[in-house]
Design an enzyme around this catalytic site. Structure first.
Site, PDB file in Angstrom:
ATOM      1  N   LYS B  77      23.782  52.244  87.333  1.00  0.00           N
ATOM      2  CA  LYS B  77      23.032  53.507  87.327  1.00  0.00           C
ATOM      3  C   LYS B  77      22.279  53.661  88.648  1.00  0.00           C
ATOM      4  O   LYS B  77      21.816  52.666  89.226  1.00  0.00           O
ATOM      5  CB  LYS B  77      22.055  53.500  86.141  1.00  0.00           C
ATOM      6  CG  LYS B  77      21.343  54.819  85.873  1.00  0.00           C
ATOM      7  CD  LYS B  77      20.467  54.702  84.609  1.00  0.00           C
ATOM      8  CE  LYS B  77      19.705  55.993  84.310  1.00  0.00           C
ATOM      9  NZ  LYS B  77      18.872  55.863  83.092  1.00  0.00           N
ATOM     10  N   SER B 152      19.329  59.644  79.770  1.00  0.00           N
ATOM     11  CA  SER B 152      19.568  59.894  81.179  1.00  0.00           C
ATOM     12  C   SER B 152      20.730  59.092  81.756  1.00  0.00           C
ATOM     13  O   SER B 152      21.229  59.445  82.824  1.00  0.00           O
ATOM     14  CB  SER B 152      18.300  59.594  81.971  1.00  0.00           C
ATOM     15  OG  SER B 152      18.008  58.208  81.920  1.00  0.00           O
ATOM     16  N   SER B 176      17.453  56.355  76.824  1.00  0.00           N
ATOM     17  CA  SER B 176      18.388  56.716  77.893  1.00  0.00           C
ATOM     18  C   SER B 176      19.650  55.873  77.985  1.00  0.00           C
ATOM     19  O   SER B 176      20.567  56.217  78.723  1.00  0.00           O
ATOM     20  CB  SER B 176      17.676  56.688  79.244  1.00  0.00           C
ATOM     21  OG  SER B 176      16.919  57.859  79.416  1.00  0.00           O
TER      22      SER B 176
END
Lengths: 481, 492
Positions: B77, B152, B176
């Site tokens: 990420k 997210s 997330s």
């Protein structure tokens, strides 16, 4: 109408740890800009602080020496403001739960002891430094100082005059030096001070409006700024004005304070608990261990020297006015058991040596063994005092034992009658008029002749012997004519 | 092998690499090809340094296989620092920022032989539940390209679902990892707070953030957790708790496991299809030998409000450092004051949701409001934590839906932040309590959208929730279903 002054001081001390407060970067002065930085003290995204145990212990050490209570639970807070020298845009500090609180420091005020209460002492990190030397209007930032551990020591408003404030700072610095927690060098910024002062009519219950003074770069500036501010406020009150609660900057060149622009003052720091540092408890064992490691502090050392070495209060004060000096004194006395002589020599010669060269005592290297030997040489009459003065300087600068200097340079005192006789004869011959004056009973003329003899021997002649023999020679000559 | 190489799970690939059946370079080429053919549509990746990836594969090829992830490409990420690779948190304000260091998790992956594949899209600074707030454009859901992948960690979930990553790391502050995992039909694990080092994770809310794996199956999640978990002296909040061999413990079964079903999770706002899928899953767990009983988390209803006070407060503080001085975006308009530089830089550098959260957080920490909001939220957080403590006295695990609905359409909730925030209603309290949680696929909607089942356990009991999730996974076939991703030839 009489006015009372109330002063409180906030002192920031850089703790002399090897590494910074929350990372492993070196903590020392003078490296190339940004040479001592890492992702943590640069506040780079993703980096995390880890508390330096040594910084914490130095803070506890100081707090204990200032008779503070150590809080049960150590935690840190974030203090937010934007400035380019603050890389995370917050400072890791301690807000509502300082590391220590409710201590005191005793200071001498007019032959009495005054107890100044310490409100709190807490640990925080220093910011970097802006450099405006690029010349093209740009500013550069040096983050070497960012993350250096600071102890903020806040006094209660117990100081009643600028002089008391000065004394407090001097005593505080002395204690910090004894503790070896900081170099306490205001020029290098390892010790900084902000002052709060208010004035009220005598007898009034409430304190006057508090004015904070910043940009104080020496203890003398602190005192001068407080004197200025005290006068300014009294004059304002006398003319019926009100004192605004504000922050003012000391302008050392103009010797006055001026209001800081309101923009320079951040109003809301939005403190909250630093979530990256886990709160922890300090064990009684840790506190006990740090307390046991405390050195003897100046006050009790002075008392001990007065008691054990029979030093006068004045001498003991001077000898303990620096830990270095006191250590040197005691180490020398251990080798040469003449406390008064050692103290005198340190006070007259070493302090003078440092003063003339504008050096801190700490910067002068004297071997106790060398000093003891020098004093022994003087007492044995092996060298004269004037010669000793020169040997002292050379011994400091060359680190050669004084005995060796004396032997190598042939500086031994001339006490031998035969050797002195020739010199005296020469002086008498060369100063007929003065000799006549002596005979006419002029005492200063006799001293002059002694001086001439000393000069002729580069100070090596034993002055007492010279005086005796000179008196003899003059009377013999009188008798003989 | 009948399946294409990119379709393997990470543990299957790791076995093949270890046995020499596959070479690191082959694994890399397979996944790069898959990335190229799917990324134009999905935009899961922000960047792949193919050259560095191939070079690393070559270096590994010259060594004897060593490490749990030898030769396995793992994607990261965009809020986890990879040395010298642009790491932006999908924000304009970090444009051009190349960290001079690896996050601890990246070091650990590499130490076990993994190949860091690329950086995955996300909501800007992890602020969101849809990956729509990325400054670099949205990521699409592999199951339906008109829908969000969740967020997210939407890029991480989409890449794993589309087989353009064998496994990925995400971060979870309020759901997330788990919520996008549910919406993309993959496994997502949020470890206990302190289980995985946060060093090198660009902070959103420091007291809530955890890094965790998004994976094709539970075994992969266990494998990745084994690699990244453990004490790190650089993170004061990381725990000195031994890391068990999670993979070895997966197969213990559910016999005797006590599972609690919090009533508060089955109320209004829960999509009927999600409800049905979760209820079916509970039946399966029962059949596997678990004792499932209702329980209660009485303060659950306050979790979202509490979270948005605490998380935004910490975010406003953590994002203060993005001021244009040292790195990233700077508006250096000539003759501007310092204040103007700050204002312009931050006005241009942050997106709308980041600004909203910075303002919220600044407000709740402000003098005069702190006690009413922040201090009170801290107290409620304690109550929420105590709810879980009590529940775990009676139960080994709790089971809930992961998200109240399957993946929604782009723009559906963008103008209504509150409804977006409710998308994390089942995941948020887990972060507030600091406990571990996992999302595993437990069904599909009629329109073919994945649904996730969330399993929770007491702090540092990842072993327990992995064991429950594994038993469930073995008893069902949801995880074997693959999305049909329309392959496209990249424009260049």
């Amino acid at each position: 109408m009489n006015y009372e002054t109330t002063i409180g001081l906030e002192v920031h001390v850089q703790l002399a740890t090897r590494s910074k407060a929350f990372c492993g970067c070196a903590n020392n002065f003078g490296a190339a800009p940004n040479a001592q930085t890492c992702p943590v003290c640069l506040g780079l995204p993703g980096s995390l602080p880890v508390l330096n145990q040594a910084a914490f212990e130095l803070a506890v050490r100081t707090a204990l020496a200032l008779n503070c209570q150590i809080t049960d639970r150590i935690q840190f807070d974030r203090k937010h403001y934007f400035y380019p020298d603050l890389p995370k845009a917050f400072q890791i500090s301690q807000y509502d739960q300082p590391l220590s609180h409710d201590g005191h420091l005793d200071i001498p005020v007019q032959e009495q002891t005054k107890r100044v209460r310490i409100h709190r002492a807490h640990l925080e990190e220093d910011a970097g430094k802006l450099l405006h030397e690029a010349g093209d209007g740009a500013s550069l930032v040096d983050f070497n100082r960012a993350g250096v551990p600071l102890l903020e020591i806040v006094s209660e408003p117990d100081l009643a005059s600028p002089d008391e404030a000065f004394t407090y700072l001097t005593r505080l610095k002395l204690i910090l030096q004894y503790l070896e927690v900081s170099s306490c060098d205001m020029e290098k910024g390892t010790l900084r001070c902000d002052a709060n002062l208010s004035v009220r009519r005598q007898g009034e219950a409430a304190l006057g409006s508090k004015v904070e003074i910043k940009n104080l770069n020496s203890f003398r500036h602190v005192r001068a700024a407080l004197r200025y501010e005290q006068e300014r406020q009294v004059a304002a009150l006398q003319s019926g004005q009100r004192i605004a609660q504000e922050t003012r900057l000391w302008d050392a060149a103009l010797e006055r304070t001026r209001p800081m622009r309101s923009k320079e003052e951040a109003s809301d720091y939005r403190y909250f608990r630093e979530p990256d540092l886990v709160p922890f408890s300090v064990s009684p064992e840790t506190i006990g261990r740090v307390r046991e490691g405390l050195p003897e502090l100046p006050e009790s050392r002075k008392a001990r020297l007065m008691r054990d070495d029979r030093l006068s209060s004045y001498d003991a004060d001077l000898v303990t006015s620096s830990r270095r000096l006191a250590d040197l004194y005691e180490a020398t006395v251990a080798l040469h058991r003449q406390p008064k002589a050692v103290a005198n020599y340190l006070i007259s010669e070493l302090l003078a040596y440092a003063h003339v060269r504008s050096l801190e005592i700490e910067a002068v290297a004297v071997e106790p063994a060398h000093l003891a030997q020098l004093l022994q040489l003087i007492e044995a009459g092996a060298i004269s005092r004037p010669v000793a003065k020169n040997v002292f300087v050379e011994m400091i600068e060359s680190r050669v034992p004084p005995g060796e200097i004396v032997t190598r340079k042939g500086l031994g005192q001339i006490s031998d009658g035969a050797a002195l006789e020739g010199i005296i004869a020469q002086v008498i011959a060369a100063n007929a008029q003065t000799v006549a004056d002596v005979r006419a009973g002029k005492a200063s003329a006799f001293q002059f002749l002694i001086g001439q003899c000393m000069k002729a021997t580069q100070g090596k002649a034993n002055p007492q012997r010279v005086a005796e023999q000179l008196r003899q020679s003059l009377s013999q000559q009188t008798g003989g004519s | 092998m009948s399946r294409p190489l990119w379709a393997l799970t990470a543990h299957e690939l790791a076995d093949a690499l270890r046995q020499g059946q596959v070479r690191p370079r082959e694994a890399v080429e397979a996944v790069l090809e898959r990335w190229q053919s799917t990324n134009t549509l999905l935009h899961a990746y922000l960047g792949v340094n193919a050259e560095a990836v191939r070079a690393r594969a070559e270096r590994l090829a010259s060594q004897a296989p060593q490490g749990k992830l030898f030769g396995v490409p793992v994607a990261i990420k965009d809020n986890i620092c990879v040395r010298a690779e642009e790491t932006t948190c999908a924000s304009r304000i970090l444009r051009g920022f190349r960290p001079p260091y690896h996050a601890t998790v990246v070091e650990r992956l590499e130490a076990e032989g993994a190949i860091i594949l690329g950086r995955l899209n996300m909501d800007e600074f992890a602020f969101g539940s849809s990956t729509e707030s990325s400054a670099h454009g949205v990521t699409r859901n592999p199951w339906d390209a008109t829908r969000i992948p969740g967020g997210s960690s939407g890029g991480s979930a989409a890449a794993v679902a589309a087989d353009s990553a064998f496994a990925a790391l995400g971060s979870d502050t309020g759901g997330s990892i788990r919520q996008p995992a549910a919406m993309c039909g993959v496994v997502g694990l949020k470890p206990t707070y302190g289980r995985v080092s946060r060093y090198g994770l660009i902070a959103f809310a420091s007291s809530l953030d955890q890094i965790g794996p998004l994976a094709k199956d539970v075994t992969d999640a266990a494998l990745l957790l084994e690699v990244i978990a453990g004490y790190d002296p650089r993170d004061s909040t990381s725990a000195e708790v031994p890391v068990p061999p999670y993979r070895e413990r997966l197969t213990q079964g559910l016999q005797g496991l006590r599972i609690g079903i919090p009533r508060e999770c089955f109320v209004d706002g829960l999509d009927p299809e999600v409800r049905r899928a979760v209820e079916e899953a509970i039946k399966v767990l029962r059949q596997l030998g678990a004792a499932c009983e209702p329980t209660s988390l009485p303060h659950a209803e306050y979790a979202v409000a509490t979270y948005y006070i605490l998380a935004t407060a910490e975010a406003s503080s953590n994002l203060a450092r993005f001021d244009g001085v040292q790195y990233g975006w700077r508006n250096a308009a000539p003759r501007g004051s310092l204040l103007e530089m700050y204002q312009r830089t931050r006005a241009e550098g942050f997106g709308a949701e980041a600004k909203r959260r910075i303002m919220l957080g600044t407000y709740v920490l402000s003098h005069g409001y702190y006690d009413a909001y922040y201090a009170r939220a801290l107290k409620v957080r304690t109550l929420i934590k105590q709810d879980f403590d009590r529940a775990f006295e009676r139960f080994d695990c709790l089971v809930t839906p992961t998200a109240p609905t399957p993946a929604f359409r782009f723009g559906e909730k963008l103008e209504d932040p509150l409804s977006m925030y409710l998308s994390d209603i089942y995941t948020i309290s887990v972060n507030l309590a600091g406990i571990p949680g996992i999302s595993v696929p437990c069904g599909f909607s009629k329109t073919g959208l994945p649904i996730g089942l969330q399993v929770l356990a007491a702090p540092f009991q990842e072993e327990r929730l992995l064991r429950a999730a594994y038993a469930y996974e073995q008893a069902t076939a949801w995880h074997t279903r693959q999305p049909e991703v329309a392959e496209t030839t990249p424009s260049r």
